[in-house]
Every structure is written in structure tokens, then in C-alpha cells.
Design a protein around this motif. Structure first.
Motif, PDB file in Angstrom:
ATOM      1  N   LEU A 197       2.356   1.686  -3.180  1.00  0.00           N
ATOM      2  CA  LEU A 197       0.935   1.502  -2.881  1.00  0.00           C
ATOM      3  C   LEU A 197       0.862   0.402  -1.833  1.00  0.00           C
ATOM      4  O   LEU A 197       1.363  -0.693  -2.060  1.00  0.00           O
ATOM      5  CB  LEU A 197       0.161   1.086  -4.133  1.00  0.00           C
ATOM      6  CG  LEU A 197       0.213   2.048  -5.317  1.00  0.00           C
ATOM      7  CD1 LEU A 197      -0.471   1.429  -6.526  1.00  0.00           C
ATOM      8  CD2 LEU A 197      -0.433   3.367  -4.953  1.00  0.00           C
ATOM      9  N   VAL A 244      -6.181  -3.349  -4.749  1.00  0.00           N
ATOM     10  CA  VAL A 244      -5.259  -2.275  -5.153  1.00  0.00           C
ATOM     11  C   VAL A 244      -4.696  -2.574  -6.543  1.00  0.00           C
ATOM     12  O   VAL A 244      -4.631  -1.691  -7.400  1.00  0.00           O
ATOM     13  CB  VAL A 244      -4.118  -2.113  -4.117  1.00  0.00           C
ATOM     14  CG1 VAL A 244      -3.016  -1.210  -4.652  1.00  0.00           C
ATOM     15  CG2 VAL A 244      -4.667  -1.568  -2.799  1.00  0.00           C
ATOM     16  N   HIS A 258      -5.077  -0.329  -9.994  1.00  0.00           N
ATOM     17  CA  HIS A 258      -3.877   0.383 -10.447  1.00  0.00           C
ATOM     18  C   HIS A 258      -2.943  -0.464 -11.305  1.00  0.00           C
ATOM     19  O   HIS A 258      -1.785  -0.071 -11.508  1.00  0.00           O
ATOM     20  CB  HIS A 258      -3.084   0.878  -9.227  1.00  0.00           C
ATOM     21  CG  HIS A 258      -3.843   1.785  -8.336  1.00  0.00           C
ATOM     22  ND1 HIS A 258      -4.013   3.128  -8.605  1.00  0.00           N
ATOM     23  CD2 HIS A 258      -4.504   1.547  -7.170  1.00  0.00           C
ATOM     24  CE1 HIS A 258      -4.729   3.679  -7.636  1.00  0.00           C
ATOM     25  NE2 HIS A 258      -5.052   2.741  -6.761  1.00  0.00           N
TER      26      HIS A 258
END
Length: 99
Positions: free
Chosen positions: A9, A20, A24
Motif C-alpha cells: 500500500l 492509509v 487498513h
């Protein structure tokens, strides 16, 4: 990292990395940060990640000395720059094996 079988990612700066991670966190096994990043330093990004998840798995990569991380606790590795792709894969593997 992807050629080594890892899912990656991306984040373009410290603020993006925090977002992010927030979205996640449950699926992230390791975060690789630089000490020097746009918008938020690596230190500030690390602190924000730890605020989200106290045991956030973070490894730093930097052209600076590991001594520059002496004020940060909870980091699971340091990869000095410059490095080869194989060295990155090895460092990530060692960091993940530490869990």
C-alpha cells in the motif's frame, strides 16, 4: 516488495501514510517509513500511527544514522540507505519474522 510476494500500500507523504494506515490497519503487517518525508516527518508519522494502534509495526529506512532513532521506542527495524532491493526484502523478512 511486490516481486518478493508482498502486497504494498503506497503513501505519498506522512499525512497520506496516516490515512492509509487508519483505513487498513487490521491488514497491515509492516509499515516502512523514512525519517524525512513530505508534510509530516517520519517521527511524527510514527507517533500518529502509534496513536491509532499502539503496537504499530514500523521499520525505518534512512540515510541518517540509526542513532537518529534513539529517541523513538517501538521501532522493529532500521534499514540504512542506500540499499539494494534484495537488502530491502531481507530487512522486511527479518522484521516480519520478529512477530
Amino acid at each position: 516488495l511486490e516481486t518478493g510476494g508482498y502486497r504494498v500500500l503506497e503513501a505519498h507523504d506522512g499525512e497520506d501514510a496516516v490515512q492509509v494506515f487508519r483505513e487498513h490497519a487490521a491488514g497491515i503487517d509492516l509499515v516502512v517509513l523514512d525519517l524525512t518525508m513530505p508534510k509530516m516527518s517520519g517521527r511524527d508519522t510514527f507517533r500518529a500511527l502509534v496513536d491509532i494502534h499502539p503496537s504499530a509495526p514500523v521499520m525505518f529506512s534512512s540515510g541518517y544514522s540509526a542513532d537518529d532513532l534513539s529517541d523513538i521506542t517501538g521501532v522493529i527495524g532500521m534499514l540504512p540507505k542506500p540499499y539494494r532491493p534484495t537488502e530491502l526484502l531481507s530487512a522486511v523478512g527479518r522484521a516480519l519474522a520478529g512477530f
